[in-house]
Structures are given as structure tokens and as C-alpha cells.
Design a protein around this motif. Sequence first.
Motif, PDB file in Angstrom:
ATOM      1  N   CYS A 138      14.042  37.709  27.087  1.00  0.00           N
ATOM      2  CA  CYS A 138      13.374  38.979  27.401  1.00  0.00           C
ATOM      3  C   CYS A 138      14.010  40.089  26.574  1.00  0.00           C
ATOM      4  O   CYS A 138      15.232  40.241  26.569  1.00  0.00           O
ATOM      5  CB  CYS A 138      13.511  39.297  28.889  1.00  0.00           C
ATOM      6  N   PHE A 139      13.180  40.844  25.863  1.00  0.00           N
ATOM      7  CA  PHE A 139      13.710  41.964  25.078  1.00  0.00           C
ATOM      8  C   PHE A 139      12.932  43.236  25.387  1.00  0.00           C
ATOM      9  O   PHE A 139      11.766  43.197  25.784  1.00  0.00           O
ATOM     10  CB  PHE A 139      13.647  41.664  23.576  1.00  0.00           C
ATOM     11  N   GLY A 140      13.585  44.358  25.227  1.00  0.00           N
ATOM     12  CA  GLY A 140      12.932  45.646  25.390  1.00  0.00           C
ATOM     13  C   GLY A 140      12.280  46.065  24.094  1.00  0.00           C
ATOM     14  O   GLY A 140      12.783  45.772  23.009  1.00  0.00           O
ATOM     15  N   SER A 141      11.143  46.748  24.184  1.00  0.00           N
ATOM     16  CA  SER A 141      10.448  47.192  22.977  1.00  0.00           C
ATOM     17  C   SER A 141       9.698  48.481  23.253  1.00  0.00           C
ATOM     18  O   SER A 141       9.429  48.832  24.399  1.00  0.00           O
ATOM     19  CB  SER A 141       9.459  46.122  22.490  1.00  0.00           C
ATOM     20  N   GLU A 142       9.373  49.186  22.182  1.00  0.00           N
ATOM     21  CA  GLU A 142       8.547  50.377  22.322  1.00  0.00           C
ATOM     22  C   GLU A 142       7.115  49.986  22.685  1.00  0.00           C
ATOM     23  O   GLU A 142       6.412  50.727  23.352  1.00  0.00           O
ATOM     24  CB  GLU A 142       8.551  51.194  21.030  1.00  0.00           C
ATOM     25  N   SER A 143       6.692  48.799  22.258  1.00  0.00           N
ATOM     26  CA  SER A 143       5.338  48.322  22.511  1.00  0.00           C
ATOM     27  C   SER A 143       5.146  47.929  23.979  1.00  0.00           C
ATOM     28  O   SER A 143       4.227  48.383  24.645  1.00  0.00           O
ATOM     29  CB  SER A 143       5.014  47.125  21.617  1.00  0.00           C
ATOM     30  N   PRO A 169      12.480  50.704  15.941  1.00  0.00           N
ATOM     31  CA  PRO A 169      13.592  49.751  15.820  1.00  0.00           C
ATOM     32  C   PRO A 169      13.535  48.561  16.764  1.00  0.00           C
ATOM     33  O   PRO A 169      13.830  47.432  16.361  1.00  0.00           O
ATOM     34  CB  PRO A 169      14.836  50.616  16.086  1.00  0.00           C
ATOM     35  N   ASN A 170      13.156  48.772  18.022  1.00  0.00           N
ATOM     36  CA  ASN A 170      13.120  47.644  18.953  1.00  0.00           C
ATOM     37  C   ASN A 170      11.917  46.750  18.738  1.00  0.00           C
ATOM     38  O   ASN A 170      11.975  45.549  19.000  1.00  0.00           O
ATOM     39  CB  ASN A 170      13.167  48.157  20.393  1.00  0.00           C
ATOM     40  N   ASN A 171      10.800  47.329  18.249  1.00  0.00           N
ATOM     41  CA  ASN A 171       9.663  46.493  17.850  1.00  0.00           C
ATOM     42  C   ASN A 171      10.054  45.588  16.691  1.00  0.00           C
ATOM     43  O   ASN A 171       9.680  44.406  16.652  1.00  0.00           O
ATOM     44  CB  ASN A 171       8.476  47.364  17.437  1.00  0.00           C
ATOM     45  N   ILE A 172      10.805  46.138  15.736  1.00  0.00           N
ATOM     46  CA  ILE A 172      11.245  45.348  14.576  1.00  0.00           C
ATOM     47  C   ILE A 172      12.124  44.189  15.037  1.00  0.00           C
ATOM     48  O   ILE A 172      11.939  43.038  14.620  1.00  0.00           O
ATOM     49  CB  ILE A 172      12.012  46.232  13.572  1.00  0.00           C
ATOM     50  N   LEU A 173      13.084  44.471  15.915  1.00  0.00           N
ATOM     51  CA  LEU A 173      13.964  43.412  16.407  1.00  0.00           C
ATOM     52  C   LEU A 173      13.184  42.359  17.189  1.00  0.00           C
ATOM     53  O   LEU A 173      13.381  41.153  16.997  1.00  0.00           O
ATOM     54  CB  LEU A 173      15.063  44.013  17.283  1.00  0.00           C
ATOM     55  N   GLY A 174      12.269  42.819  18.064  1.00  0.00           N
ATOM     56  CA  GLY A 174      11.474  41.870  18.838  1.00  0.00           C
ATOM     57  C   GLY A 174      10.631  40.974  17.955  1.00  0.00           C
ATOM     58  O   GLY A 174      10.507  39.761  18.205  1.00  0.00           O
ATOM     59  N   TYR A 175      10.061  41.564  16.924  1.00  0.00           N
ATOM     60  CA  TYR A 175       9.269  40.805  15.944  1.00  0.00           C
ATOM     61  C   TYR A 175      10.137  39.701  15.328  1.00  0.00           C
ATOM     62  O   TYR A 175       9.709  38.547  15.207  1.00  0.00           O
ATOM     63  CB  TYR A 175       8.771  41.780  14.873  1.00  0.00           C
ATOM     64  N   GLN A 176      11.384  40.041  14.979  1.00  0.00           N
ATOM     65  CA  GLN A 176      12.285  39.061  14.382  1.00  0.00           C
ATOM     66  C   GLN A 176      12.759  38.019  15.397  1.00  0.00           C
ATOM     67  O   GLN A 176      12.972  36.860  15.047  1.00  0.00           O
ATOM     68  CB  GLN A 176      13.492  39.764  13.742  1.00  0.00           C
ATOM     69  N   ASP A 235      13.906  56.706  23.864  1.00  0.00           N
ATOM     70  CA  ASP A 235      13.800  55.907  22.654  1.00  0.00           C
ATOM     71  C   ASP A 235      15.192  55.572  22.135  1.00  0.00           C
ATOM     72  O   ASP A 235      16.175  56.271  22.387  1.00  0.00           O
ATOM     73  CB  ASP A 235      13.018  56.667  21.575  1.00  0.00           C
ATOM     74  N   TYR A 236      15.264  54.501  21.321  1.00  0.00           N
ATOM     75  CA  TYR A 236      16.521  53.969  20.790  1.00  0.00           C
ATOM     76  C   TYR A 236      17.330  55.038  20.068  1.00  0.00           C
ATOM     77  O   TYR A 236      18.535  55.145  20.220  1.00  0.00           O
ATOM     78  CB  TYR A 236      16.173  52.816  19.841  1.00  0.00           C
ATOM     79  N   HIS A 237      16.667  55.863  19.249  1.00  0.00           N
ATOM     80  CA  HIS A 237      17.365  56.835  18.425  1.00  0.00           C
ATOM     81  C   HIS A 237      17.437  58.223  19.068  1.00  0.00           C
ATOM     82  O   HIS A 237      17.926  59.157  18.428  1.00  0.00           O
ATOM     83  CB  HIS A 237      16.692  56.961  17.055  1.00  0.00           C
ATOM     84  N   ASP A 238      16.934  58.392  20.291  1.00  0.00           N
ATOM     85  CA  ASP A 238      16.983  59.716  20.929  1.00  0.00           C
ATOM     86  C   ASP A 238      18.417  60.223  20.946  1.00  0.00           C
ATOM     87  O   ASP A 238      19.328  59.555  21.457  1.00  0.00           O
ATOM     88  CB  ASP A 238      16.468  59.640  22.369  1.00  0.00           C
ATOM     89  N   ALA A 239      18.616  61.454  20.422  1.00  0.00           N
ATOM     90  CA  ALA A 239      19.970  62.009  20.335  1.00  0.00           C
ATOM     91  C   ALA A 239      20.300  62.913  21.512  1.00  0.00           C
ATOM     92  O   ALA A 239      21.449  63.317  21.686  1.00  0.00           O
ATOM     93  CB  ALA A 239      20.131  62.779  19.022  1.00  0.00           C
ATOM     94  N   TYR A 240      19.282  63.250  22.317  1.00  0.00           N
ATOM     95  CA  TYR A 240      19.509  64.178  23.423  1.00  0.00           C
ATOM     96  C   TYR A 240      18.940  63.602  24.714  1.00  0.00           C
ATOM     97  O   TYR A 240      18.026  62.787  24.711  1.00  0.00           O
ATOM     98  CB  TYR A 240      18.866  65.538  23.109  1.00  0.00           C
ATOM     99  N   PHE A 241      19.477  64.069  25.836  1.00  0.00           N
ATOM    100  CA  PHE A 241      19.020  63.607  27.140  1.00  0.00           C
ATOM    101  C   PHE A 241      17.641  64.190  27.446  1.00  0.00           C
ATOM    102  O   PHE A 241      17.404  65.376  27.279  1.00  0.00           O
ATOM    103  CB  PHE A 241      20.007  64.032  28.229  1.00  0.00           C
ATOM    104  N   SER A 242      16.728  63.334  27.914  1.00  0.00           N
ATOM    105  CA  SER A 242      15.368  63.784  28.209  1.00  0.00           C
ATOM    106  C   SER A 242      14.903  63.336  29.587  1.00  0.00           C
ATOM    107  O   SER A 242      13.744  63.453  29.924  1.00  0.00           O
ATOM    108  CB  SER A 242      14.396  63.247  27.144  1.00  0.00           C
ATOM    109  N   SER A 243      15.816  62.802  30.387  1.00  0.00           N
ATOM    110  CA  SER A 243      15.500  62.306  31.722  1.00  0.00           C
ATOM    111  C   SER A 243      16.719  62.534  32.605  1.00  0.00           C
ATOM    112  O   SER A 243      17.839  62.718  32.110  1.00  0.00           O
ATOM    113  CB  SER A 243      15.149  60.817  31.660  1.00  0.00           C
ATOM    114  N   GLU A 244      16.519  62.494  33.896  1.00  0.00           N
ATOM    115  CA  GLU A 244      17.633  62.705  34.816  1.00  0.00           C
ATOM    116  C   GLU A 244      18.519  61.478  34.983  1.00  0.00           C
ATOM    117  O   GLU A 244      19.677  61.588  35.365  1.00  0.00           O
ATOM    118  CB  GLU A 244      17.108  63.149  36.181  1.00  0.00           C
ATOM    119  N   THR A 245      17.969  60.298  34.699  1.00  0.00           N
ATOM    120  CA  THR A 245      18.749  59.078  34.935  1.00  0.00           C
ATOM    121  C   THR A 245      18.757  58.098  33.766  1.00  0.00           C
ATOM    122  O   THR A 245      19.606  57.216  33.716  1.00  0.00           O
ATOM    123  CB  THR A 245      18.216  58.327  36.175  1.00  0.00           C
TER     124      THR A 245
END
Length: 403
Positions: free
Chosen positions: A99-104, A161-168, A191-201
Motif C-alpha cells: 500500500c502506498f500513498g499518492s496524489e492520485s 512525486p508520490n505518483n511517480i514513486l507509485g508508478y515505479q 502535499d509531499y513538498h508543502d513547506a508550510y503548515f496548512s492543516s491543524e493536524t
Amino acid sequence: MNAVGVIVEYNPFHNGHAFHLHVAKEQANADIVIAAMSGNFLQRGEPALVSKWKRTEMALKAGADIVFELPYIFATQQADSFASGAVSILEAAGCNSLCFGSESGNIDSFYQTIGFLKNNNELFQQKVKYHIAQGNSYPRATALAFHDLTPNEDMLDLSKPNNILGYQYILSVQKQQASINVFTVSRKNADYHDAYFSSETIASATSIRKALFSENGDIFSVRQYMPETSYNSLLEYKEEYGHFHDWEQYFPLLKFRLVQTTPAQLKNIYEVEEGLENRLISTALESYTFKQFMEKLKTKRYTWTRLQRACVHILTNTTKNEMDRKVEKASYLRLLGMTTKGRVYLNKHKSQLSLPLISKLSLQQNEQIMLDIRASRIYALGTRKNQQRLLEMEFKQPPLILN
């Protein structure tokens, strides 16, 4: 016992990872979770925030049952090699599923994209070469080439990035004819590359590291984004070793390696290609920090990640011969830790494992392991306190057992 596999770095372990483990186990109807986890240096060419032992502890306390180390020869490679090594570990460990996480979040889109690219492979490769010739990095060139083929809306976004890894991952399962069922879950909120907090948890590992290394770096600011056990592990690590790891601690060592190495010697290092050796040396001489070094070194042709991986290999003196890309499978299962349930699984399945199970290292073991040992020793040199303890753990630390 039914085992679901995950391929991870946990840099560091956060609430999104805990969610992934929970969903993976539930959807696979699994008894245990087995993680193939990168060691002390990671796929993006970075030292891990905390050691592989502390990240193993985080994982076991938050839902994983067995943690195997993904060897350096795979962990510090581009996506296809990273995936190939990790899948071979999960297959050898007897995982029924991955099981992998992906943007898709949609497994059908992965298989449709794989089929589409196989049917259009010749044209796709031509377009990749065209975009590389225009000065684009390989990841950018593949994304542009895929876009040029105008796939339909059911296809993957291969710029993520996670779609690419999942594809591989799926390609590796198919290529190795692994008896593993693959499924994906959508990444939650960040998202994987998010540099700032956008959620409470929920926050990305990138944003957590950015907060920890900020000018006012306060560990408490990341507490809400991590399981309490992971947060406590961070506190313990900083107390024991004095700091978290990032490239700035290793830059003096990297700079020393560069200024005392000739261009001809540097060309033998893995991922140093096409005259990059001269640029690396001249840039090191005029840089005071790793950030400054990378900003001067970066070009359109080379991604930041690719350059960082080259720097890791320079730091560890890893040659092209040692990192042969024809190697597609791990040659051992290095056990970092397990829960009581994980121990029951290994005792039950030990005779069925298709790779040797290693719980204690010796210098007489194979070349892949020697790379792991060298990388761990160099990683330990970045600590301010208890350096000797971290150096010795590679041989003296038995697998962690969580009751």
C-alpha cells in the motif's frame, strides 16, 4: 499471517504516516505491517533528520510491526532503483500486498498510465530525449514528454512525486513478477513538498523539518502534527545527540572531500557526470554554507535532488562501480526492529524468507552491507554529542523489540 508492506522514509514520522498505516492494514485485512525503510541517507539526497534506529522506534510505536532497512544502494537512487530494491524486500519478506500513498489515490489510473506508456514507448522515449536536449532535467523531461502525448484525464499526473514513486512500485512488482497485490490511498491534506503548515493536524515531513530548522526552531510547534510517541522520540534524540541532522552539519566534511579530490578522481563518484566534477570543486571553494553551495551549483539541467544525491555519494566516497544500476534486488533483509506480533510472524515464516535475515552485522558480509556500514559511520560524524555511541550502534545495536 497476512502482511501488508509499506515503503517509507519517516523523516520524521507524522500523523499522515499513522493514517497511512491504519488504512493500509484495514484495507488489506492484514495482521501485520512490514516497512521497508531507508537508512540514514535518503532518496532526495539528504541525511535523515534522526537516525534509522530512532525512526524505527517511531514506526513501531505508531503501527508498524517489522522494519527492514532499505540498503544505501537503493535508498539513495532515483525512483526506479529505489522502488525496485524496496519491492524486492517486501516480496522476500512474504508480504501479500503493498500500500502506498499518492496524489492520485486511484489505482486504476496507475495501470492505465502504465499500459498507455508501454503502447507508446518509442514515441515517449523520443520526446524525453528531445526535452533533455532542450536543457531540462530528466524528471522534467519525462513529465513534458508525457504531456506531449496528450493522455486522457484518467491518466496520472506524473509531475507529482508520490505518483511517480507509485508508478515505479507497480512497474517493479510487474518486472519482478512479485506475488504482491498493490493498492493506493490518497495523501491526506498535505502535499509531499508543502513547506508550510496548512492543516491543524496533518503536515508534510518537509514542512515539519522546515519548522525545526527555522531561525526560531521550536520543537513544540510540530507537536500537533505527530503522534505523541514520535514527538517524544524527537525530544529524546535532540537531548541525546545535541541536534537534528541536516546538510549544514556535513558541509565541512563535503567541502574537505571536494577540495582534496582531483577532477579525475571525482569523475569516478556515482552521479558525477558531464563535467560536473569541475563545477563541484570550484563552487565548494567559494561557498560558506551548504545552502549557498547548492544555490550556486543548481542549473536547469540538474534538479536540486539529483545534485544532493551526488553530494551524498561524494561524502560517502561511493563510486560508479559500487552503485551498479543493474542491481535490481536486495541481497539481504536487515532487521531494524519488530513488535511482539512482528516477532511471531518472523518466527513462523523464517524458513520461507527468500533472502538471508540479518539481525547483527559483521565486516565479513557483502558489498551492499559495506556501503550501509560506511554511510552509517559518516552519518554519525555529523553529531555534536555521543558521536561514538552512534558510530558503534551499527554493530552493537540489536533489532529493537517493542512489547
